[in-house]
Design an enzyme around this catalytic site. Structure first.
Site, mmCIF file in Angstrom:
data_model
loop_
_atom_site.group_PDB
_atom_site.id
_atom_site.type_symbol
_atom_site.label_atom_id
_atom_site.label_comp_id
_atom_site.label_asym_id
_atom_site.label_seq_id
_atom_site.Cartn_x
_atom_site.Cartn_y
_atom_site.Cartn_z
ATOM 1 N N GLY A 63 4.168 -29.037 78.861
ATOM 2 C CA GLY A 63 4.907 -30.010 78.066
ATOM 3 C C GLY A 63 6.017 -29.361 77.255
ATOM 4 N N ARG A 96 1.767 -25.571 77.477
ATOM 5 C CA ARG A 96 2.926 -24.836 77.965
ATOM 6 C C ARG A 96 3.795 -25.728 78.854
ATOM 7 N NH1 ARG A 96 2.469 -19.163 81.233
ATOM 8 N NH2 ARG A 96 0.729 -18.964 79.739
ATOM 9 N N GLU A 123 5.073 -23.915 70.053
ATOM 10 C CA GLU A 123 3.820 -23.153 70.086
ATOM 11 C C GLU A 123 3.020 -23.709 71.258
ATOM 12 O OE1 GLU A 123 -0.350 -22.736 67.781
ATOM 13 O OE2 GLU A 123 1.408 -23.000 66.493
ATOM 14 N N CYS A 139 -5.703 -22.491 68.165
ATOM 15 C CA CYS A 139 -4.681 -21.749 68.906
ATOM 16 C C CYS A 139 -4.896 -20.248 68.800
ATOM 17 C CB CYS A 139 -3.290 -22.122 68.403
ATOM 18 S SG CYS A 139 -3.181 -22.309 66.628
#
Length: 529
Positions: A241, A239, A259, A296
């Site tokens: 980055g 998140r 994402e 993920c």
């Protein structure tokens, strides 16, 4: 040790002015791997950007089928390198070679490329829309620049910047790709780039259609995105980055598809636990530890109502987590991130009931970890309690009652997936009807009686969701044609003469298979003027 070359403008060449080097690490042993990759100065990035701009110009004049030819040829060249690719990816990631990399992920990758090629050939993805009375016509066409793709650490093939879903979608939409290799599997990315170059030469595609760079200063990444020769960005990663890149892209008005993080909540309703708690515990354990939890869509949070059934489920899960072998994480950073996340969770009231630490083995192995927390403690700090522990870990929330479950769902951040487990006799139906609409608003993909780890490459798939799972809830990174339209622009033509229109918008259907919306009706027929 010599530095590995970069793929720039149709050839592998040495970095112009490297400022350093790095080596990937074998996560199973902790030892450095033999390949050394350069830190690039701006010279390399400028060369990549100019070659991409040249490729954009060439693609404007190229026939549409050229991209389909490239994608299909690339898929075949990847398959010819199967053994070398699987070996490299296994060494760099520790992911199982025969059961994961060779049997599942590599075939998925080539299938994505071929699906993208098929979409290019039929062209229905362009959503050509024609109003014959007003003589206004529109369709989705190529962006006026390159797409930069930042691939993640956990899928060395299927989400690789030089071969994965974002890559396939961008190429199919008509943009060249600048791939940023992930440091955890740079050798794998290099081998993929070699296959892409063969496909470029074989099909006559522009030299700058696919380019690969490795590491560079963070500020160069921001400058790369800001450059006018870049039209869009695809990113899969952390998140922090992703948000840094988004800030730069937003200032320049560029689309960026992110994402970032997701804990994928699972709701276990009372009837389901009474009916089959052991079966659910086994499904949960398998899903949570698959790929050492580095998916993920890993189920990082489970919620149920406290009571005898939930106690039994926790006991069954603790036994499974404790008996299961520790798995290998992708790199040292993931292991340290697990430690940090667990510290945040336990500081805020969660209790470790299984695992909770790195395993006493060489490399980056981690214990299967399970935590529990009461509904009251979760609600006292819901933001901290939704800290993503990226690895074989999950948090079980023991809610007081259905009302508290509603409160907790109301605190959920956006996620890729969410699931409700229900019984087969119908005793959970009323509670499902009450909770499902609340969960539906918080997730991209809603599941029922099924763990979320599998992501099918099908047109109906949504691998997206509300922030912070992604940067935009209206798009998916998996599933053609929707994923392609992320990297396209909507072009409208008003009263433009037939011979000056793109083939997709002329009266004659250019492929005979292409679906077009003509005067509010979907059809494959030509237009009779």
């Amino acid at each position: 040790m010599s530095l590995q070359p970069l793929l720039i403008d149709g050839e592998f060449r040495a970095a112009a002015n490297p400022t350093g080097s790095y080596q990937s690490t074998n996560p199973m042993t902790g030892e450095k791997l033999p390949w050394s990759f350069p830190y690039s100065e701006w010279d390399d990035i400028e060369a990549v950007l100019q070659a991409a701009a040249d490729a954009v110009s060439e693609l404007r004049q190229a026939p549409r089928q050229l991209l389909a030819d490239f994608l299909e040829t690339y898929a075949a060249r990847i398959e010819k390198r199967t053994d070398a690719l699987v070996e490299a990816a296994h060494l760099e990631t520790g992911l199982p070679a025969p059961t994961r990399l060779k049997a599942i992920e590599l075939p998925r990758t080539t299938d994505q490329l071929r699906q993208a090629a098929a979409a290019v050939r039929t062209r229905s993805w362009t959503q050509a829309t024609i109003d014959t009375a007003a003589n206004i016509r529109s369709y989705y066409g190529p962006l006026p620049g390159a797409v930069v793709v930042f691939g993640p650490n956990n899928f060395p093939f299927a989400f690789n910047g030089a071969a994965g879903g974002d890559f396939a979608a961008a190429i199919a939409a008509g943009s060249p790709v600048i791939a940023k290799a992930h440091s955890s599997h740079s050798r794998t990315s290099q081998l993929l780039a070699e296959a892409s170059l063969e496909a470029i030469h074989s099909t006559g595609a522009p030299n700058g259609l696919v380019q690969l760079i490795y590491r560079f200063k963070p500020e160069y990444g921001y400058d790369l995105i800001a450059d006018p020769r870049v039209a869009a960005v695809g990113f899969t990663g952390s998140r922090d980055g992703g948000m840094r890149l988004k800030e730069v892209a937003d200032r320049r008005g560029k689309p960026i598809y992110l994402e970032m993080s997701s804990i994928n909540p699972i709701l276990l309703l009372p009837g389901a636990l009474s009916e089959r708690s052991q079966v659910i515990a086994e499904e949960f354990f398998t899903s949570c530890t698959m790929g050492t939890g580095q998916f993920c869509t890993n189920p990082g949070l489970v919620m149920t109502i406290a009571g005898e059934e939930s106690d039994a489920f926790v006991e069954q899960s603790v036994a499974l987590f404790g008996e299961g072998a520790s798995g290998v994480l992708l790199n040292r950073g993931v292991s340290e991130g697990m430690d940090e996340s667990l510290q945040i969770l336990t500081r805020n009231g969660a209790k470790v009931v299984a695992g909770g630490a790195a395993a006493d083995e060489p490399g980056f192995f981690y214990q299967n970890t399970l935590l529990t927390v009461s509904g009251e403690e979760f609600l006292s700090n819901p933001e901290a309690m939704q800290t993503e522990a990226f690895g074989p870990s999950s948090l079980v929330i023991l809610a007081k009652d259905a009302d508290q479950m509603e409160q907790i769902i109301g605190c959920f951040e956006g996620n890729l997936t969410g699931c409700l487990y229900t019984d087969s006799a119908g005793s959970d139906d009323a509670l499902y009807d009450r909770l499902a609409p609340l969960l539906r608003a918080r997730v991209g993909r809603l599941l029922n009686d099924k763990m979320p780890t599998g992501v099918a490459v099908t047109a109906a798939m949504n691998h997206g969701g509300p922030f912070p799972a992604t940067g935009h809830p209206g798009f998916t990174s998996v599933g053609i044609p929707a994923s392609i339209r992320r990297f396209a622009a909507l072009y409208s033509y008003d009263n433009v003469r037939q011979h000056r229109l793109p083939p997709e918008l002329q009266d004659k259907n250019p492929t005979a298979e292409m679906w077009r919306l003509v005067d509010q009706n979907w059809t494959q027929a030509d237009i009779n003027s």
